[in-house]
Write a protein that holds these residues in place. Structure first.
Motif, mmCIF file in Angstrom:
data_model
loop_
_atom_site.group_PDB
_atom_site.id
_atom_site.type_symbol
_atom_site.label_atom_id
_atom_site.label_comp_id
_atom_site.label_asym_id
_atom_site.label_seq_id
_atom_site.Cartn_x
_atom_site.Cartn_y
_atom_site.Cartn_z
ATOM 1 N N MET A 220 0.824 -1.207 0.000
ATOM 2 C CA MET A 220 0.000 0.000 0.000
ATOM 3 C C MET A 220 0.858 1.256 0.000
ATOM 4 S SD MET A 220 -2.966 -1.088 2.725
ATOM 5 C CE MET A 220 -3.634 0.576 2.769
ATOM 6 N N ALA A 221 1.871 1.287 0.862
ATOM 7 C CA ALA A 221 2.730 2.468 0.961
ATOM 8 C C ALA A 221 3.483 2.706 -0.348
ATOM 9 C CB ALA A 221 3.718 2.298 2.119
ATOM 10 N N ALA A 222 4.016 1.640 -0.935
ATOM 11 C CA ALA A 222 4.762 1.788 -2.185
ATOM 12 C C ALA A 222 3.859 2.225 -3.325
ATOM 13 C CB ALA A 222 5.455 0.466 -2.531
ATOM 14 N N SER A 223 2.625 1.729 -3.358
ATOM 15 C CA SER A 223 1.687 2.132 -4.408
ATOM 16 C C SER A 223 1.362 3.621 -4.310
ATOM 17 C CB SER A 223 0.393 1.317 -4.305
ATOM 18 O OG SER A 223 0.638 -0.052 -4.527
ATOM 19 N N ALA A 224 1.160 4.112 -3.080
ATOM 20 C CA ALA A 224 0.859 5.529 -2.895
ATOM 21 C C ALA A 224 2.048 6.401 -3.291
ATOM 22 C CB ALA A 224 0.469 5.790 -1.443
ATOM 23 N N VAL A 225 3.260 5.966 -2.947
ATOM 24 C CA VAL A 225 4.461 6.745 -3.267
ATOM 25 C C VAL A 225 4.755 6.703 -4.762
ATOM 26 C CG1 VAL A 225 6.965 6.821 -2.957
ATOM 27 C CG2 VAL A 225 5.476 6.508 -0.988
ATOM 28 N N ALA A 226 4.520 5.554 -5.397
ATOM 29 C CA ALA A 226 4.841 5.407 -6.819
ATOM 30 C C ALA A 226 4.062 6.384 -7.684
ATOM 31 C CB ALA A 226 4.569 3.973 -7.274
ATOM 32 N N GLY A 227 2.869 6.800 -7.252
ATOM 33 C CA GLY A 227 2.093 7.768 -8.019
ATOM 34 C C GLY A 227 2.696 9.150 -8.018
ATOM 35 N N ARG A 228 3.668 9.402 -7.135
ATOM 36 C CA ARG A 228 4.295 10.726 -7.032
ATOM 37 C C ARG A 228 5.744 10.729 -7.499
ATOM 38 N NH1 ARG A 228 0.575 10.167 -3.035
ATOM 39 N NH2 ARG A 228 -0.697 11.991 -2.522
ATOM 40 N N LEU A 229 6.288 9.548 -7.805
ATOM 41 C CA LEU A 229 7.676 9.440 -8.230
ATOM 42 C C LEU A 229 7.745 9.029 -9.693
ATOM 43 C CD1 LEU A 229 9.206 7.522 -5.184
ATOM 44 C CD2 LEU A 229 9.208 9.988 -5.585
ATOM 45 N N ARG A 230 8.936 9.085 -10.257
ATOM 46 C CA ARG A 230 9.150 8.662 -11.641
ATOM 47 C C ARG A 230 10.085 7.453 -11.658
ATOM 48 N NH1 ARG A 230 7.827 12.301 -15.558
ATOM 49 N NH2 ARG A 230 9.393 11.428 -16.956
ATOM 50 N N SER A 231 9.908 6.627 -12.672
ATOM 51 C CA SER A 231 10.846 5.526 -12.933
ATOM 52 C C SER A 231 10.980 4.562 -11.762
ATOM 53 C CB SER A 231 12.229 6.091 -13.309
ATOM 54 O OG SER A 231 12.142 6.947 -14.413
ATOM 55 N N THR A 232 9.849 4.129 -11.204
ATOM 56 C CA THR A 232 9.902 3.130 -10.125
ATOM 57 C C THR A 232 9.717 1.712 -10.650
ATOM 58 O OG1 THR A 232 7.520 3.287 -9.666
ATOM 59 C CG2 THR A 232 8.985 4.810 -8.484
ATOM 60 N N LEU A 233 9.458 1.546 -11.940
ATOM 61 C CA LEU A 233 9.136 0.226 -12.478
ATOM 62 C C LEU A 233 10.302 -0.743 -12.359
ATOM 63 C CD1 LEU A 233 7.403 -1.795 -13.997
ATOM 64 C CD2 LEU A 233 8.036 -0.670 -16.144
ATOM 65 N N LEU A 234 11.453 -0.390 -12.919
ATOM 66 C CA LEU A 234 12.594 -1.307 -12.908
ATOM 67 C C LEU A 234 13.091 -1.594 -11.492
ATOM 68 C CD1 LEU A 234 14.549 -3.001 -14.521
ATOM 69 C CD2 LEU A 234 15.950 -0.947 -14.900
ATOM 70 N N PRO A 235 13.282 -0.566 -10.643
ATOM 71 C CA PRO A 235 13.677 -0.879 -9.257
ATOM 72 C C PRO A 235 12.658 -1.763 -8.539
ATOM 73 C CG PRO A 235 13.979 1.461 -9.708
ATOM 74 C CD PRO A 235 13.242 0.891 -10.874
ATOM 75 N N GLY A 236 11.374 -1.521 -8.792
ATOM 76 C CA GLY A 236 10.346 -2.322 -8.141
ATOM 77 C C GLY A 236 10.448 -3.787 -8.497
ATOM 78 N N LEU A 237 10.671 -4.102 -9.772
ATOM 79 C CA LEU A 237 10.761 -5.494 -10.206
ATOM 80 C C LEU A 237 12.014 -6.177 -9.640
ATOM 81 C CD1 LEU A 237 9.610 -5.053 -13.900
ATOM 82 C CD2 LEU A 237 8.354 -6.204 -12.081
ATOM 83 N N VAL A 238 13.112 -5.434 -9.555
ATOM 84 C CA VAL A 238 14.336 -6.006 -8.991
ATOM 85 C C VAL A 238 14.152 -6.292 -7.494
ATOM 86 C CG1 VAL A 238 16.760 -5.564 -8.492
ATOM 87 C CG2 VAL A 238 15.822 -4.945 -10.724
ATOM 88 N N VAL A 239 13.559 -5.347 -6.775
ATOM 89 C CA VAL A 239 13.293 -5.542 -5.348
ATOM 90 C C VAL A 239 12.356 -6.732 -5.143
ATOM 91 C CG1 VAL A 239 12.148 -4.526 -3.331
ATOM 92 C CG2 VAL A 239 13.758 -3.166 -4.671
ATOM 93 N N LEU A 240 11.352 -6.858 -5.999
ATOM 94 C CA LEU A 240 10.410 -7.976 -5.915
ATOM 95 C C LEU A 240 11.128 -9.315 -6.069
ATOM 96 C CD1 LEU A 240 7.560 -9.182 -5.850
ATOM 97 C CD2 LEU A 240 7.363 -8.647 -8.292
ATOM 98 N N ALA A 241 12.008 -9.415 -7.072
ATOM 99 C CA ALA A 241 12.747 -10.658 -7.287
ATOM 100 C C ALA A 241 13.627 -10.992 -6.083
ATOM 101 C CB ALA A 241 13.602 -10.541 -8.552
ATOM 102 N N ALA A 242 14.267 -9.972 -5.513
ATOM 103 C CA ALA A 242 15.118 -10.202 -4.345
ATOM 104 C C ALA A 242 14.296 -10.708 -3.157
ATOM 105 C CB ALA A 242 15.848 -8.904 -3.973
#
Length: 449
Positions: A296-318
């Protein structure tokens, strides 16, 4: 609109913690339990393009109301189902209703906010509502199953859906009508039947070559038939303008992979907690709250930031690789808390930009079908991924009767598979970002000598 999306996502996760109780009462194997999840996901995913098209044809408000009525009715039927067949059928009705209301809700949201910071923030709220639905599903599934029984996890959607339905005349302005045209019935039938056969075949455990080969092959052929059907259709289910939009196609392909990981994680983690660690449904629900809160927190923050897609997928895999250790004597603080937070952050950071990517540059006349398509790929990815990951897990854990060690080994393989899919999505996201940045930085070609 976000309340409706909350309920839609809630019903993808609310059953997960309750699955052992449902399987015990109705005599279902692990494969049978997947159909309590997949009946909803297949109907939802396969019919989402139809729902989006109906929103464009008849108006988003009309499609939303019709979908909510069907969704509430299916929830009521599931809450009183006396057998596995009836419950699976009711879940399919729920999914059909969700397929109509979800793209309509997103189309209404897009019509109220023009492209720019306001729409980005609105999509952040939308993503947070989706995350909150997953979080509430995990918690409510445990609390209600523990206190009242598994039937109550469906009754709660009736109690919450009726007020949402009654609020529509007050909060949503009446429309002048849709954009006209007709529904592509052959295309709708082909995609629905094709996906159903493909997922059913992938999940076949009867050992026959008919179930394991011919059924999924028939599903693939039906899906391939969409290409000539859509080319000949006067009013295609998916407008060619969407198929020609590279951002839309990239967003949907990556969302397909993310859906695989999303559903698979929320399916196998509660099973590990209850069947290997011997958690109660309530404890299993409570211990997944850090994951849901991070999402929930990351979804709310992602709407205000740019370029969170690639870091998000890497963090998810880790996070998935860390979680995949799944020790037989695991504890919440040492083995679940850290990876759960990473998984939640990764899902939230990736989900919002993928949703925005899937509807970027879309003509307002196609907003409904674009919203339906991006939701379709997530749900279809979840259904296909759950079948594949369950197949992977079943190589070590063939039935409910095997011991905790074999079950843990099976769940471990499934989570490693999910991590590999996340890395594949990260590679695809990186390639798309490089391609788009190259187009933006490429100088214009001079036509003079």
């Amino acid at each position: 609109m976000t309340a409706a999306q909350f309920l839609v996502v809630l019903n993808t996760s609310v059953v997960n913690v309750a699955l052992p109780a449902v399987g015990g009462d109705l005599g279902l194997s692990q494969t049978g339990m997947t159909w309590i999840v997949n009946a909803y996901l297949i109907a939802f995913g396969a019919l989402l393009p139809v729902g989006g098209r109906l929103a464009d044809l008849f108006g988003s408000r009309t499609a939303f109301v019709a979908g909510m009525v069907l969704f509430v009715g299916g929830s009521l039927a599931a809450s009183v189902a006396a057998g596995a067949g009836l419950l699976i059928a009711a879940r399919a009705v729920q999914g059909a209703g969700a397929a109509a209301l979800s793209p309509a809700a997103l189309a209404i949201l897009l019509s109220r906010f023009m492209p720019g910071p306001d729409r980005d923030r609105a999509l952040g709220v939308w993503g947070a509502a989706s995350a909150a639905g997953g979080a509430a599903g995990v918690l409510l599934g445990g609390v209600l199953t523990n206190a009242l029984g598994w039937w109550s996890i469906f009754a709660v959607s009736v109690a919450a859906g009726v007020p949402v339905l009654l609020s529509v005349p007050v909060l949503i302005p009446r429309e002048t009508g849709g954009h006209g045209g007709r529904l592509d019935v052959p295309g709708a039938l082909a995609v629905t039947a094709g996906l159903t056969l493909l997922v059913y075949g992938l999940g076949a455990r009867d050992g026959s070559w008919v179930g394991k080969v011919l059924v999924p092959a028939a599903g693939i052929l039906l899906l391939l038939s969409l290409v000539p059907l859509e080319r000949r259709a006067t009013h295609p289910l998916i407008p060619p303008a969407l198929l020609g939009n590279r951002s839309v196609m990239a967003g949907n392909l990556l969302m397909l992979l993310l859906g695989t990981v999303w559903v698979g994680t929320f399916f196998f983690l509660p099973l590990y907690q209850q069947k290997v660690l011997d958690y109660s449904p309530l404890t299993a629900g409570l211990t997944q709250l850090p994951l849901a809160g991070a999402l929930m927190a990351a979804s709310a923050v992602a709407g205000r930031l740019r370029s969170t897609l690639l870091p998000g997928l890497v963090v998810l895999a880790a996070g998935l690789l860390w979680l995949a250790r799944l020790p037989l004597d695991g504890t919440f603080l040492n083995d679940l808390l850290g990876p759960s937070v990473l998984i939640g952050l990764g899902l939230g950071l990736a989900f919002v930009p993928l949703t925005a990517l899937g509807v970027s540059g879309v003509d307002p006349r196609h907003a409904g079908v674009a919203g339906g398509l991006i939701n379709t790929t997530r749900q279809v990815g979840g259904a296909l991924g759950l079948a594949l990951l369950t197949l992977l897990a079943s190589t070590a854990a063939a039935s409910n009767e095997v011991g905790p060690a074999a079950l843990a080994q099976g769940y471990r393989r499934a989570l490693i598979g999910a991590a590999a899919i996340s890395l594949l999505a990260a590679i695809g996201a990186g390639a798309h970002l490089l391609r788009t940045s190259g187009r933006m930085s490429r100088p214009a070609v001079s036509t003079t000598r």
